[in-house]
Every structure is written in structure tokens, then in C-alpha cells.
Motif scaffolding. Structure first.
Motif, PDB file in Angstrom:
ATOM      1  N   CYS A  12     -27.529 -16.680 -93.710  1.00 46.48           N
ATOM      2  CA  CYS A  12     -27.714 -18.123 -93.886  1.00 46.48           C
ATOM      3  C   CYS A  12     -26.717 -18.903 -93.040  1.00 46.48           C
ATOM      4  O   CYS A  12     -27.084 -19.869 -92.362  1.00 46.48           O
ATOM      5  CB  CYS A  12     -27.548 -18.507 -95.357  1.00 46.48           C
ATOM      6  SG  CYS A  12     -28.876 -17.960 -96.428  1.00 46.48           S
ATOM      7  N   MET A  13     -25.462 -18.491 -93.061  1.00 44.19           N
ATOM      8  CA  MET A  13     -24.433 -19.188 -92.299  1.00 44.19           C
ATOM      9  C   MET A  13     -24.611 -19.012 -90.791  1.00 44.19           C
ATOM     10  O   MET A  13     -24.264 -19.899 -90.018  1.00 44.19           O
ATOM     11  CB  MET A  13     -23.038 -18.715 -92.717  1.00 44.19           C
ATOM     12  CG  MET A  13     -22.632 -19.178 -94.099  1.00 44.19           C
ATOM     13  SD  MET A  13     -22.697 -20.967 -94.310  1.00 44.19           S
ATOM     14  CE  MET A  13     -21.439 -21.497 -93.162  1.00 44.19           C
ATOM     15  N   MET A  31     -26.261 -22.834 -99.250  1.00 41.47           N
ATOM     16  CA  MET A  31     -26.612 -21.559 -99.870  1.00 41.47           C
ATOM     17  C   MET A  31     -25.723 -20.440 -99.343  1.00 41.47           C
ATOM     18  O   MET A  31     -25.236 -19.600-100.110  1.00 41.47           O
ATOM     19  CB  MET A  31     -28.085 -21.227 -99.623  1.00 41.47           C
ATOM     20  CG  MET A  31     -28.551 -20.002-100.390  1.00 41.47           C
ATOM     21  SD  MET A  31     -30.330 -19.764-100.395  1.00 41.47           S
ATOM     22  CE  MET A  31     -30.644 -19.382 -98.696  1.00 41.47           C
ATOM     23  N   GLY A  32     -25.496 -20.413 -98.044  1.00 42.75           N
ATOM     24  CA  GLY A  32     -24.653 -19.381 -97.456  1.00 42.75           C
ATOM     25  C   GLY A  32     -23.232 -19.436 -97.983  1.00 42.75           C
ATOM     26  O   GLY A  32     -22.649 -18.412 -98.347  1.00 42.75           O
ATOM     27  N   LEU A  33     -22.659 -20.633 -98.035  1.00 41.34           N
ATOM     28  CA  LEU A  33     -21.302 -20.773 -98.557  1.00 41.34           C
ATOM     29  C   LEU A  33     -21.224 -20.388-100.037  1.00 41.34           C
ATOM     30  O   LEU A  33     -20.251 -19.781-100.475  1.00 41.34           O
ATOM     31  CB  LEU A  33     -20.798 -22.204 -98.350  1.00 41.34           C
ATOM     32  CG  LEU A  33     -20.437 -22.578 -96.923  1.00 41.34           C
ATOM     33  CD1 LEU A  33     -20.180 -24.075 -96.817  1.00 41.34           C
ATOM     34  CD2 LEU A  33     -19.237 -21.778 -96.442  1.00 41.34           C
ATOM     35  N   THR A  34     -22.250 -20.744-100.786  1.00 43.05           N
ATOM     36  CA  THR A  34     -22.277 -20.379-102.203  1.00 43.05           C
ATOM     37  C   THR A  34     -22.297 -18.871-102.373  1.00 43.05           C
ATOM     38  O   THR A  34     -21.545 -18.308-103.191  1.00 43.05           O
ATOM     39  CB  THR A  34     -23.505 -21.010-102.894  1.00 43.05           C
ATOM     40  OG1 THR A  34     -23.450 -22.427-102.733  1.00 43.05           O
ATOM     41  CG2 THR A  34     -23.541 -20.666-104.372  1.00 43.05           C
ATOM     42  N   LEU A  35     -23.131 -18.195-101.597  1.00 45.58           N
ATOM     43  CA  LEU A  35     -23.208 -16.733-101.701  1.00 45.58           C
ATOM     44  C   LEU A  35     -21.922 -16.068-101.219  1.00 45.58           C
ATOM     45  O   LEU A  35     -21.472 -15.075-101.807  1.00 45.58           O
ATOM     46  CB  LEU A  35     -24.419 -16.221-100.911  1.00 45.58           C
ATOM     47  CG  LEU A  35     -25.780 -16.631-101.482  1.00 45.58           C
ATOM     48  CD1 LEU A  35     -26.893 -16.225-100.536  1.00 45.58           C
ATOM     49  CD2 LEU A  35     -26.002 -16.036-102.857  1.00 45.58           C
ATOM     50  N   LEU A  36     -21.319 -16.605-100.182  1.00 49.76           N
ATOM     51  CA  LEU A  36     -20.062 -16.043 -99.702  1.00 49.76           C
ATOM     52  C   LEU A  36     -18.915 -16.323-100.670  1.00 49.76           C
ATOM     53  O   LEU A  36     -17.948 -15.556-100.731  1.00 49.76           O
ATOM     54  CB  LEU A  36     -19.740 -16.567 -98.303  1.00 49.76           C
ATOM     55  CG  LEU A  36     -20.670 -16.044 -97.209  1.00 49.76           C
ATOM     56  CD1 LEU A  36     -20.359 -16.725 -95.885  1.00 49.76           C
ATOM     57  CD2 LEU A  36     -20.572 -14.536 -97.076  1.00 49.76           C
ATOM     58  N   THR A  37     -19.021 -17.394-101.436  1.00 51.16           N
ATOM     59  CA  THR A  37     -18.016 -17.679-102.455  1.00 51.16           C
ATOM     60  C   THR A  37     -18.055 -16.634-103.560  1.00 51.16           C
ATOM     61  O   THR A  37     -17.015 -16.285-104.127  1.00 51.16           O
ATOM     62  CB  THR A  37     -18.218 -19.097-103.030  1.00 51.16           C
ATOM     63  OG1 THR A  37     -18.125 -20.038-101.951  1.00 51.16           O
ATOM     64  CG2 THR A  37     -17.170 -19.437-104.069  1.00 51.16           C
TER      65      THR A  37
END
Length: 65
Positions: A12-13, A31-37
Motif C-alpha cells: 500500500c505504501m 491503510m498502509g501506515l495503519t498496517l505498518l503500525t
């Protein structure tokens, strides 16, 4: 499972910058930042949790204002 979440976040990122002028690009970044968090939380990387959270807030701001 954590590895799959991290890879989806990475994809996503990696895709988001090419579409960032559109709403979908901002949503992919969020979404990418949320998943990486999730991955950063598991690894207790508090500096990345803070940076990701600030990034999520920034992309929400860019999306709605």
C-alpha cells in the motif's frame, strides 16, 4: 500473520505515492501506515508508532480538508 499484514502495508505504501493526488492514494497511505503500525506495535518501536500516527492524521487532513 504479522508478516502478511506488514507486506500488505508495504505494498500500500509503495503504491500510494503514484496515486497521492487522488483520494485512493491518500486512503492507500492511511491503510498502509495503519498496517505498518501493527507491526511496529508488535516490535515496540515507539518512534515509528508516533511517526505513523502523525502520518495517518496528516493524510486524513489532506483527504477531508
Amino acid at each position: 500473520m504479522l508478516s502478511v499484514i506488514a507486506w500488505i502495508g508495504t505494498v500500500c505504501m509503495a503504491t500510494a505515492p503514484f496515486l497521492i493526488d487522488y483520494d485512493i492514494g491518500k486512503l492507500l497511505a492511511i491503510m498502509g501506515l495503519t498496517l505498518l503500525t501493527v507491526q511496529a506495535t508488535h516490535a515496540k518501536l515507539y518512534n515509528l508508532i508516533l511517526l505513523n500516527t502523525i502520518g495517518i492524521i496528516g493524510y486524513f487532513y489532506a483527504l477531508y480538508f
